[in-house]
Design an enzyme around this catalytic site. Structure first.
Site, PDB file in Angstrom:
ATOM      1  N   HIS A 139      74.943 -62.008 -53.029  1.00  0.00           N
ATOM      2  CA  HIS A 139      73.834 -62.441 -53.899  1.00  0.00           C
ATOM      3  C   HIS A 139      72.429 -62.149 -53.374  1.00  0.00           C
ATOM      4  O   HIS A 139      71.619 -63.051 -53.227  1.00  0.00           O
ATOM      5  CB  HIS A 139      73.974 -63.929 -54.272  1.00  0.00           C
ATOM      6  N   ASP A 165      78.719 -65.050 -58.274  1.00  0.00           N
ATOM      7  CA  ASP A 165      78.510 -66.323 -57.580  1.00  0.00           C
ATOM      8  C   ASP A 165      78.743 -67.467 -58.567  1.00  0.00           C
ATOM      9  O   ASP A 165      77.985 -68.436 -58.601  1.00  0.00           O
ATOM     10  CB  ASP A 165      77.120 -66.391 -56.942  1.00  0.00           C
TER      11      ASP A 165
HETATM   12  N1  NCD Z   1      75.036 -70.332 -54.875  1.00  0.00           N
HETATM   13  C1  NCD Z   1      74.974 -71.641 -54.965  1.00  0.00           C
HETATM   14  O1  NCD Z   1      73.899 -72.158 -55.228  1.00  0.00           O
HETATM   15  N2  NCD Z   1      76.043 -72.443 -54.774  1.00  0.00           N
HETATM   16  C2  NCD Z   1      77.345 -72.051 -54.358  1.00  0.00           C
HETATM   17  C3  NCD Z   1      77.412 -71.755 -52.895  1.00  0.00           C
HETATM   18  C4  NCD Z   1      76.740 -70.464 -52.511  1.00  0.00           C
HETATM   19  O2  NCD Z   1      77.160 -69.382 -52.931  1.00  0.00           O
HETATM   20  O3  NCD Z   1      75.794 -70.476 -51.737  1.00  0.00           O
HETATM   21  C5  NCD Z   1      78.326 -73.180 -54.690  1.00  0.00           C
HETATM   22  O4  NCD Z   1      79.458 -73.116 -54.219  1.00  0.00           O
HETATM   23  O5  NCD Z   1      77.967 -74.090 -55.432  1.00  0.00           O
HETATM   24 ZN    ZN Z   2      76.090 -68.218 -51.157  1.00  0.00          ZN
HETATM   25 ZN    ZN Z   3      78.703 -68.309 -53.455  1.00  0.00          ZN
END
Ligand code: NCD
Ligand code: ZN
Ligand code: ZN
Length: 433
Positions: free
Chosen positions: A233, A301
């Site tokens: 990401h 993600d």
């Molecule tokens: N991206 C996020 O904000 N949250 C993700 C964890 C992550 O990928 O950092 C999660 O598992 O909720």
């Molecule tokens: Zn992450």
């Molecule tokens: Zn993640």
């Protein structure tokens, strides 16, 4: 079951007949003879794509089945044209031991899509038993805390990267440097919960500079160990450039490609994620890097949380947004407008993912490949509605955006989504087993 797609348009513009048999693509040619057993689908020059491979989802089991399950997450995947997912380790228990891996693998049997299971790193991980399992990759390895509080220090990171290099697995890195977060942002939170909170303050807090700094550190550690580093990401052009300069591969999410800080105020905590939304200028530069080829893949993600959990203050609500069902539809809507080519969409959602993570039978429509296929009418878009989606969380940050959704999704030659409903019994397989 064998299927013959008559006159399907492939991403490169060729019109071909595509026949599947015994779960694989059996032939791709200008004209393929029908076998009496074939189910014949007149594609009528609709677009046929390889099923998308989402290298970054959080399906939440074990431990958080109020947010998502392998059943609901994989149903959401097939309705969005995703036929393979890679699950991340911040579950409860975290996937940091062989036993935890086994527990997750048995839950994943409920998946309608093929899957990989990543192993994670915490101070009490057990690399010996973990690397003994059919891991998809090591990661996401958290350089800063996110959901699950799995942030690790520099020496544990270096140790983990060395072990991954020995085991010849890719290391996927959540790259943010918490030392560069702007703690003074907390004072600018005007309060409010859920949609009434202002997630722009979250963007101020987890500053853009924190990303490139962490990417630089990760690629250095990777180079020292001779490991393959994949940056999860990436949300800033600077982060992408640092990954490219360091010889790492990288991914971008639909939310960082389609949303910016200008949306953060309206979304409130529903726009809080890590890394956070960035300025409109950075978002647009990120999109340019996707089109230009600097960003290797799009991964969602997919990080669902319930409305009840999101309806908290900015500092108490969990980070993350769902996305597995809307990635391909959003990209196809942009392709329809001429902003990205269909070939590039195929590459960033399938072909490149398969090559980075070594999935030799996936990501392309070629003889011998898995019959993971998505048929879409590229001219038929509809508005994305949280109510129509299949994730357990029931909301989307892309409400009202245009999406081009599948007419049909096949996994391993079987129809798993028919354009209206998810069909068939779950039969997803571990791609590394
Ligand atoms: N991206 C996020 O904000 N949250 C993700 C964890 C992550 O990928 O950092 C999660 O598992 O909720
Ligand atoms: Zn992450
Ligand atoms: Zn993640």
């Amino acid at each position: 079951m064998s299927t013959l797609f008559r006159d399907a348009r492939l991403a490169d513009g060729r019109v071909r007949d595509v026949r599947t048999a015994s779960g694989r693509i059996a032939s791709v040619a200008e004209s393929v003879a029908t076998d009496p057993q074939d189910r014949v689908i007149d594609a009528d020059e609709r677009l046929l794509l390889p099923g998308a491979i989402d290298a970054h989802v959080h399906f939440r089991e074990p431990g958080h089945d109020e947010k998502e399950t392998w059943t609901t997450g994989s149903r959401s995947a097939v309705a969005g044209g995703v036929t393979t997912v890679v699950d991340q380790p911040n579950t409860t228990p975290p996937t940091v031991t062989g036993d935890a891996f086994d527990e997750k693998a048995s839950l994943a049997a409920a998946s309608s899509v093929d899957y990989g299971i990543n192993g994670g790193v915490t101070p009490d991980w057990d690399p010996a038993s973990l690397f003994d399992r059919p891991l998809f990759a090591l990661g996401e390895v958290f350089l800063a805390d996110s959901t699950g509080d799995m942030g690790i220090d520099a020496s544990l990171f270096a140790d983990a990267v060395e072990r991954a290099a020995d085991a010849d697995v890719v290391v996927t890195v959540h790259a943010e440097d918490a030392e560069l977060f702007d703690e003074s942002a907390r004072e600018r939170d005007a309060g409010g919960t859920g949609h009434d909170a202002d997630a722009d303050v979250w963007s101020q807090y987890r500053a853009a500079e924190a990303e490139a700094a962490a990417v630089e550190r990760a690629v250095d550690v990777g180079a020292d160990a001779g490991a393959d580093i994949h940056i999860a990401h990436t949300s800033t052009p600077e982060g992408v450039d640092a990954a490219v300069a360091g010889g790492a591969t990288c991914e971008a999410t639909p939310h960082h490609l389609f949303l910016s800080r200008e949306d953060a105020t309206d979304l409130g905590t529903y726009g809080r994620m890590n890394p956070p939304l960035r300025s409109e200028e950075r978002r647009s530069d990120l999109w340019q890097r996707l089109v230009a080829g600097d960003i290797d893949i799009v991964a969602t993600d997919h990080a669902p949380h319930t409305r009840e959990q999101k309806d908290a203050g900015l500092w108490d609500a969990p980070s993350g947004v769902p996305g597995v069902e809307t990635m391909l539809p959003l990209l196809l809507a942009r392709a329809k407008q001429g902003e990205i080519s269909y070939e590039r969409v195929r590459d960033v959602t399938a072909a490149n993912v398969a090559s980075i993570f070594d999935l030799p039978r996936k990501g392309r429509i070629r003889e011998g490949y898995d019959a993971d296929l998505v048929l879409v009418d590229p001219d038929d878009s509809r508005e994305i509605r949280g109510d129509d989606l299949h994730s357990k969380c029931g909301w989307t940050p892309f409400e009202g955006y245009d999406g081009v959704f599948p007419d049909l999704t096949l996994r391993g030659g079987d129809v798993v989504y028919d354009g209206e409903a998810v069909v068939g019994d779950p039969a997803g397989e571990n791609v590394r087993a």
